[in-house]
Design a protein around this motif. Structure first.
Motif, short mmCIF file in Angstrom:
data_model
loop_
_atom_site.label_atom_id
_atom_site.label_comp_id
_atom_site.label_asym_id
_atom_site.label_seq_id
_atom_site.Cartn_x
_atom_site.Cartn_y
_atom_site.Cartn_z
N THR A 61 28.23 32.76 47.18
CA THR A 61 26.67 32.29 47.20
C THR A 61 26.20 32.98 46.01
N LEU A 62 25.09 32.68 45.45
CA LEU A 62 24.31 32.99 44.64
C LEU A 62 22.69 32.80 44.73
N GLY A 63 22.07 33.82 44.76
CA GLY A 63 20.73 33.67 44.83
C GLY A 63 19.73 34.62 44.07
N ASN A 95 2.09 39.06 48.30
CA ASN A 95 1.74 38.10 49.31
C ASN A 95 2.64 36.93 49.23
N GLN A 96 3.26 36.60 48.15
CA GLN A 96 3.94 35.47 48.13
C GLN A 96 5.51 35.52 46.95
N SER A 97 6.20 34.65 47.34
CA SER A 97 7.30 34.69 46.63
C SER A 97 8.09 33.43 46.77
N VAL A 98 8.86 33.15 45.88
CA VAL A 98 9.90 31.92 45.62
C VAL A 98 11.47 32.52 45.57
N PHE A 99 12.04 31.63 46.20
CA PHE A 99 13.60 31.92 46.15
C PHE A 99 14.46 30.54 45.71
N ALA A 100 15.71 30.84 45.37
CA ALA A 100 16.80 29.64 45.07
C ALA A 100 17.91 29.98 45.68
N ARG A 101 18.64 29.34 45.94
CA ARG A 101 20.06 29.87 46.79
C ARG A 101 21.06 28.71 46.55
N LEU A 113 31.21 22.96 53.66
CA LEU A 113 29.87 22.79 53.50
C LEU A 113 29.32 23.56 52.27
N ALA A 114 28.63 22.85 51.47
CA ALA A 114 27.79 23.37 50.30
C ALA A 114 26.24 23.01 50.56
N GLN A 115 25.48 24.19 50.37
CA GLN A 115 24.16 24.20 50.56
C GLN A 115 23.33 24.60 49.24
N ALA A 116 22.52 23.92 48.83
CA ALA A 116 21.51 24.27 47.96
C ALA A 116 20.11 24.51 48.43
N GLU A 117 19.39 25.62 48.27
CA GLU A 117 17.90 25.70 48.82
C GLU A 117 16.96 26.29 47.56
N LEU A 118 15.94 26.00 47.83
CA LEU A 118 14.67 26.26 46.95
C LEU A 118 13.41 26.47 48.07
N GLY A 119 13.02 27.75 48.04
CA GLY A 119 12.14 28.19 49.05
C GLY A 119 10.55 28.88 48.52
N THR A 172 11.09 25.58 52.88
CA THR A 172 12.25 25.39 51.94
C THR A 172 12.77 24.10 52.11
N PHE A 173 13.03 23.67 50.79
CA PHE A 173 13.69 22.46 50.47
C PHE A 173 15.20 22.75 50.49
N PHE A 174 16.06 21.67 50.99
CA PHE A 174 17.57 22.10 51.16
C PHE A 174 18.35 20.83 50.90
N SER A 175 19.56 21.07 50.53
CA SER A 175 20.43 19.96 50.36
C SER A 175 21.90 20.29 51.04
N SER A 176 22.47 19.59 51.60
CA SER A 176 23.87 19.97 52.24
C SER A 176 24.75 18.87 52.14
N THR A 177 26.13 19.16 51.73
CA THR A 177 27.23 18.30 51.55
C THR A 177 28.25 18.82 52.59
N THR A 178 28.66 17.98 53.50
CA THR A 178 29.64 18.47 54.42
C THR A 178 31.13 17.65 53.89
N THR A 179 32.06 18.07 53.94
CA THR A 179 33.45 17.56 53.83
C THR A 179 34.13 17.83 54.97
N GLU A 180 34.71 16.77 55.92
CA GLU A 180 35.09 17.16 57.11
C GLU A 180 36.58 16.53 57.11
N GLU A 181 37.52 17.02 57.61
CA GLU A 181 38.84 16.79 57.76
C GLU A 181 39.34 16.31 59.09
#
Length: 876
Positions: free
Chosen positions: A636-638, A646-652, A683-689, A702-711
Motif C-alpha cells: 500500500t502507498l498513501g 479543518n480539512q485534508s485530502v488523501f490518496a491511497r 483485490l486492488a483498490q485506489a482511493e481519493l478522499g 471518498t472516491f474508490f475503484s476496486s478490481t477483484t480477481t477470483e479463482e
C-alpha cells in the motif's frame, strides 16, 4: 560534651519538624470542578487526568471531580468521555482551586484518534485511510437486532443481516459476496482477527462475535492499509474495541421484546483499583424465541468479558479474557411468492406464510439423528441453531523504549467450537410435484396424525437439515511490532503469526415439511404400493436430492506467518506519506473425507426402514490428504495533505489477497501441490478522499475503484463453484451536523457501479449489489433530563438476484425509531422499533429468474419485519 550533643539533636529535630510542616502545607492544595455537556447537563463518568498521569478521577453523578494533596504550581488537566471532544486546560493550583469543563459533542470526529489498521494512532484528519467510528450511543440509534445490523450504517459496507445473530454476508465497495461470510473483510476484537478466515462455511466470523456494553467503540476502515496490517483483509477491517475501566463507571440494562419473546440483561463495570491499575468486566445473558417465532426457545446464552490494565511510566500491559456460549436461530432463505416479470417483479408473502415473521424452524422438527463423523449414532438439537462456544485469553503489551523505540505485542489464544443447525429449503413446490418425485402415485400425509396433506397453499418444502458440528476452531493470533521514530521518518517492522484449526462434520438429513408460519408440520410419503418411504417426516439419512454430497468431515490446520514493514514520512507540516508491504506465507495440512452409503438401523428397532437402507456416513476409510503452501505479497502507498486545521485530502493505492480455506476442499484438486490450487483471490483498490470538519459537524467523501480477481470458491447453498472477476467504482459520503444543541443529523451514502469482467456473465452487475445504499439518522434531545428521540432510515436501490442479471430484487428502506426518557439521575427508559412499516426487504435469492405472468415460488432471505422492544438502563 553530652549537653552539646543533646542540644544539637534538639535543634535538628526542630528543623526536621519545621520542614515537615512546611512540606505538609505545600501539599495541601486541592483542585475540583464540574464537567457538563453543551446543554449544561452533568457528564457522569468522565475521565479526568492530571498532567503527571499519577492522579486520575471520574466525575460523580453530579459531574463533579476533585483532587487533594496537590503541590502548588501549574497543572494540565485532561477530560475525556466517549461521544465528546477531549478537553485540555492548564491551571495554576494554589489553595482551593476550581476548574470547570464544558464538553462538546462528537462533531470533532476528525480529531479522533484511529487505532485500527494503522501502525501508530493518528487523528482521522491526518490519516490517509477512510475510517468510520461508532460509539455505543450511535449504535443504539440505529436500533440493531444483531451484530451485522450495526454495520448497515457504515458507508461502503454491504451487510446482508437477514440470517439472524450470525451467518451474515458482509462485503465492501462492490467487492463480490461469492461464497458467504466476510471474505475480503476482517472482523477483529481489540486488534486481532476473530477467525483467520472470514468466510468459513457455517463458521463465519460474526457468529463468534457479539456486541454488548463491554464495547467502547467500533472502528471500520475500508481499503487503506488494511491489506498490509492484517491477513486476508484487503477490503477492510471492522474492529470491536473494548472498554478498559480507565473511565470509572458501569451500566445495567434489561431489555425485552414488546411484540416478540426475548429477554436480555447486560451488566458492565470498570474502575481504577490502584496506582495506574484499571479493570473492566461485564457481559450479557438472554433467552427467548427471537424476532421470528420458531415455536421454541431459539435464543439462549450469553457472554462474559474482562480485562485488567497496568500502566507504567513508559507503557502498559493489558490482560483480557472472554467466554462466549450463545444460541441463536439461523434463518435460511424462505419461500416467497413472486409475480410480474424478471425486470418488474412483485414480491409478496405466500398465503399462510408471512415472510417478515415466519420461520422454517418448528417444534415438530427439534432433533436430527444420524451417524457422526466417527460412524456412531448421534443427535443434533435444532434449538442449538448457531451455537458458538469460545474461551479466550490474551495480553497486549505496549512500551516506549529509549531513543524513540517502541514495542507492542498483542497475543491471544481462543478455544472455539460449537454447532450450526438449521433447516434449509432445497426445494419448494406443490404437493403433487413433491409426491411424484418419489414415484407416480405416491401420497403425502401429516407425520403427527396420519391425515392427508391439506395445507390451503398446497406447498411443501424439501428440507435439507444443515447440521454441522464445529469440532475444533481453536486459533492462536500474535502481532508483534517494533517502531523507531526519527525526526520526520517512522519505521515499523512487524511479524504476525496465526494458527487456525478448521475441524467440522457435516451431518445432513432430508425431510418433508408443509409451508406454514404456524408450527409447520412434517410430512410422510407413501408410494403407490402403500410402502412407507419416510419416518416422521425424514425420508433420507443424507441429501440424495443433491447427490448425497454433504456428509463430510474436515480436519485441517492453517499455519500463517506474515512479516510486514511500514514507512511513514512527514514531508512538512501539511504533507505526510506512508507505505507498507506484507508477505503472507500459509502452510496447510490435514485431511478431509466425503460420504459413502451404508445400511444402518439408526433407531435400533431391529427393522430396516426405507430411509435406513441408504444412510450417509463419513467415508473414514477413504480420506484425502492435504499438504500445500501458499504465499502472497500485499502493499500500500498513501499520502495525506492537510489543507488547514479543518480539512485534508488523501490518496491511497493498495493491493492484497484473501486466501481460501475450506471453500476449495472437495473440488477435486491436487491438495499436495499449492501451485495447482486456486487458493488465492486478489483485490486492488485506489482511493481519493476529502475530509472536512466544521464547528458543528464534519463530512467525508471518498472516491474508490476496486478490481477483484477470483479463482473460484464453493457455495454450499447452490452446490456450485463461483468463479468470476469483478470491477467497481463509486463514492462514499459520511456526515454529521449539529443543527443546534438538541438536533443532530447523521448519515451516509454509497454509490457503486460494479460489473463482472469475466466468464459467461461478463459485463453484468454482480449479484445482490445495489447501485446506491444510504442511511439517515436524525436525533433530537428534549426536556431537562436529556430525553432523546431518534429515527433511522436505512435503504438501498434494486439489485439482481444472480450474476445472470435477470430477476430483480426490489429496493427498500427500513425505518427504525427509538425514544429514550430519563426517569431520574442515571436511570432511563428506552423504547425502540425496528422496521416500523413491516417492509418486505429481500437481501438474497436462490433462484435467478422467474416465469413471467404466473405465480412463482422463490427461495429468498428477507429482513425480519416489525419488532418493538423496551429497555430499562441504569448508569452508575
Amino acid at each position: 560534651m553530652m549537653k552539646k550533643s543533646t542540644l544539637f539533636l534538639k535543634k535538628m529535630l526542630f528543623l526536621v519538624a519545621l520542614l515537615l510542616c512546611n512540606l505538609s502545607f505545600s501539599q495541601s492544595s486541592s483542585l475540583s470542578g464540574k464537567v457538563t455537556d453543551a446543554k449544561g447537563e452533568a457528564v457522569v463518568g468522565a475521565n479526568v487526568v492530571l498532567s503527571s498521569g499519577s492522579k486520575s478521577a471520574s466525575t460523580n453523578a453530579e459531574g463533579m471531580y476533585s483532587f487533594s494533596g496537590l503541590a502548588d504550581g501549574s497543572v494540565t488537566v485532561t477530560v475525556s468521555y466517549i461521544g465528546f471532544a477531549t478537553e485540555k486546560k492548564t491551571v495554576d493550583v494554589k489553595g482551593s482551586t476550581t476548574l470547570d469543563f464544558q464538553l462538546q459533542d462528537d462533531s470533532k470526529v476528525l480529531d479522533e484518534v484511529v487505532v485500527t489498521g494503522v501502525v501508530n494512532p493518528r487523528a482521522k484528519i491526518k490519516s490517509s485511510v477512510s475510517v468510520t467510528t461508532l460509539d455505543v450511543k450511535q449504535v443504539e440509534q440505529s436500533a440493531p437486532r444483531s451484530t451485522a445490523e450495526i454495520f448497515r450504517t457504515i458507508p461502503g459496507i454491504r451487510s446482508e443481516s437477514s440470517g439472524g445473530e450470525g451467518n451474515a454476508n458482509i462485503s465492501v465497495r462492490g467487492v463480490p459476496i461469492s461464497s458467504g461470510g466476510s471474505k475480503y473483510l476482517q472482523i477483529q476484537e481489540d486488534g486481532l482477527p476473530v477467525l483467520l478466515y472470514g468466510d468459513i462455511a457455517f463458521a463465519t466470523a460474526d457468529i463468534f462475535t457479539r456486541f454488548d456494553r463491554n464495547i467502547a467503540k467500533i472502528e471500520a476502515i475500508r481499503g487503506g492499509s488494511a491489506s498490509t496490517l492484517s491477513s486476508n483483509s484487503p477490503g477492510g477491517i471492522i474492529n470491536f474495541i473494548s472498554k478498559t475501566g480507565k473511565t470509572e463507571g458501569g451500566s445495567m440494562v434489561t431489555s425485552f421484546g414488546l411484540d416478540y419473546s426475548d429477554f436480555r440483561t447486560d451488566i458492565e463495570y470498570g474502575a481504577r483499583i490502584g496506582d495506574g491499575l484499571y479493570f473492566h468486566a461485564g457481559g450479557f445473558y438472554r433467552t427467548g424465541e427471537g424476532v421470528r417465532s420458531p415455536g421454541f426457545t431459539a435464543n439462549n446464552g450469553g457472554q462474559f468479558k474482562m480485562n485488567i490494565t497496568k500502566e507504567f511510566d513508559n507503557g502498559s500491559v493489558t490482560v483480557y479474557a472472554k467466554f462466549l456460549n450463545d444460541r441463536a436461530a439461523a434463518y435460511m432463505p424462505m419461500p416467497i411468492q413472486v409475480t410480474g416479470s424478471n425486470s418488474n417483479p412483485n414480491w409478496e408473502s405466500i398465503s399462510g406464510y408471512d415472510a417478515t415473521s415466519g420461520t422454517q424452524q418448528s417444534p415438530y422438527l427439534m432433533h436430527n439423528v444420524g451417524l457422526d463423523g466417527n460412524g456412531n449414532v448421534r443427535r443434533g438439537n435444532v434449538a442449538d441453531g448457531m451455537n458458538p462456544v469460545s474461551k479466550t485469553i490474551g495480553a497486549s503489551v505496549n512500551f516506549e523504549l529509549a531513543e524513540g523505540w517502541k514495542v507492542t505485542n498483542n497475543g491471544r489464544f481462543s478455544s472455539n467450537s460449537g454447532q450450526f443447525i438449521t433447516p434449509f429449503p432445497a426445494e419448494v413446490a406443490s404437493a403433487a410435484t413433491i409426491a411424484n418425485s418419489f414415484g407416480a402415485g405416491s401420497t403425502l400425509t401429516y407425520a403427527n396424525d396420519g391425515t392427508a396433506f391439506n395445507n390451503p397453499n398446497g406447498l411443501v418444502s424439501r428440507i435439507h437439515m444443515f447440521d454441522v458440528e464445529l469440532n475444533n476452531f481453536n486459533n492462536f493470533m500474535n502481532d508483534l511490532r517494533i517502531t523507531k521514530k526519527f525526526d520526520k521518518v517512522g519505521l515499523t517492522a512487524g511479524y504476525f503469526k496465526s494458527i487456525q484449526n478448521i475441524s467440522m462434520s457435516w451431518l445432513w438429513n432430508s425431510y418433508l415439511q408443509e409451508v406454514s408460519d404456524n408450527n409447520p408440520r412434517l410430512i410422510n410419503v407413501t408410494d403407490a404400493g402403500g410402502n412407507a418411504l419416510s419416518t416422521n417426516g425424514l425420508y433420507a439419512y443424507g441429501v440424495p436430492f443433491w447427490g448425497n454430497c454433504c456428509t463430510r468431515n474436515y480436519d485441517t490446520q492453517y499455519n500463517v506467518s506474515a512479516p510486514y514493514a511500514n514507512v511513514s514520512f512527514e514531508a512538512n507540516d501539511k504533507l505526510s506519506l506512508e507505505g507498507g508491504i506484507r508477505f503472507d506465507m500459509g502452510q496447510v495440512n490435514g485431511s478431509f473425507a466425503g460420504s459413502s452409503q451404508t445400511t444402518y438401523d439408526i433407531n435400533n428397532d431391529n427393522v430396516i426402514s426405507t430411509p435406513e437402507t441408504s444412510v450417509s456416513a463419513v467415508n473414514t476409510a477413504n480420506t484425502t490428504a492435504v499438504d500445500y503452501d501458499y504465499d502472497y505479497v500485499s502493499y500500500t502507498l498513501g499520502a495525506n495533505y492537510l489543507i488547514d486545521t479543518n480539512q485534508s485530502v488523501f490518496a491511497r493505492y493498495s493491493k492484497g489477497a484473501s486466501a481460501k480455506a475450506d471453500r476449495i476442499l472437495f473440488s477435486g484438486l491436487n491438495y499436495l501441490d499449492g501451485d495447482r490450487i486456486n487458493s488465492l483471490d486478489f483485490l486492488a483498490q485506489a482511493e481519493l478522499g476529502y475530509k472536512r470538519k466544521f464547528d458543528k459537524g464534519y463530512v467525508y467523501a471518498t472516491f474508490f475503484s476496486s478490481t477483484t480477481t477470483e479463482e473460484g470458491g464453493f457455495e454450499a447453498t447452490s452446490n456450485t463453484i463461483i468463479e468470476n472477476d469483478y470491477r467497481s467504482m463509486g463514492l462514499e459520503l459520511e456526515s454529521s451536523y449539529n443543527v443546534n444543541s438538541d438536533l443532530n443529523l447523521r448519515g451516509g451514502f454509497t454509490y457503486t457501479k460494479a460489473e463482472v469482467t469475466s466468464g459467461a456473465n461478463d459485463g453484468n452487475e454482480p449479484r445482490r449489489q445495489p447501485k446506491m445504499m444510504y442511511n439517515f439518522i436524525p436525533t433530537y434531545k428534549f426536556g431537562k433530563a436529556n430525553n432523546t428521540l431518534g429515527l433511522s432510515f436505512i435503504g438501498q436501490t434494486k439489485a439482481y438476484a444472480q450474476d445472470s442479471n435477470e430477476l430483480v430484487m426490489n429496493g427498500f428502506v427500513i425505518v427504525n425509531g427509538f425514544v429514550e426518557v430519563g426517569i431520574t439521575k442515571g436511570l432511563s427508559l428506552n423504547i425502540a422499533g425496528n422496521n416500523l412499516f413491516n417492509t418486505l426487504a429481500i437481501t438474497e435469492a436462490e433462484e435467478g429468474s422467474i416465469t413471467a405472468n404466473t405465480t412463482n415460488i422463490v427461495r429468498a432471505r428477507p429482513l425480519p419485519g416489525r419488532s418493538l422492544s423496551m429497555a430499562l438502563s441504569y448508569k452508575f
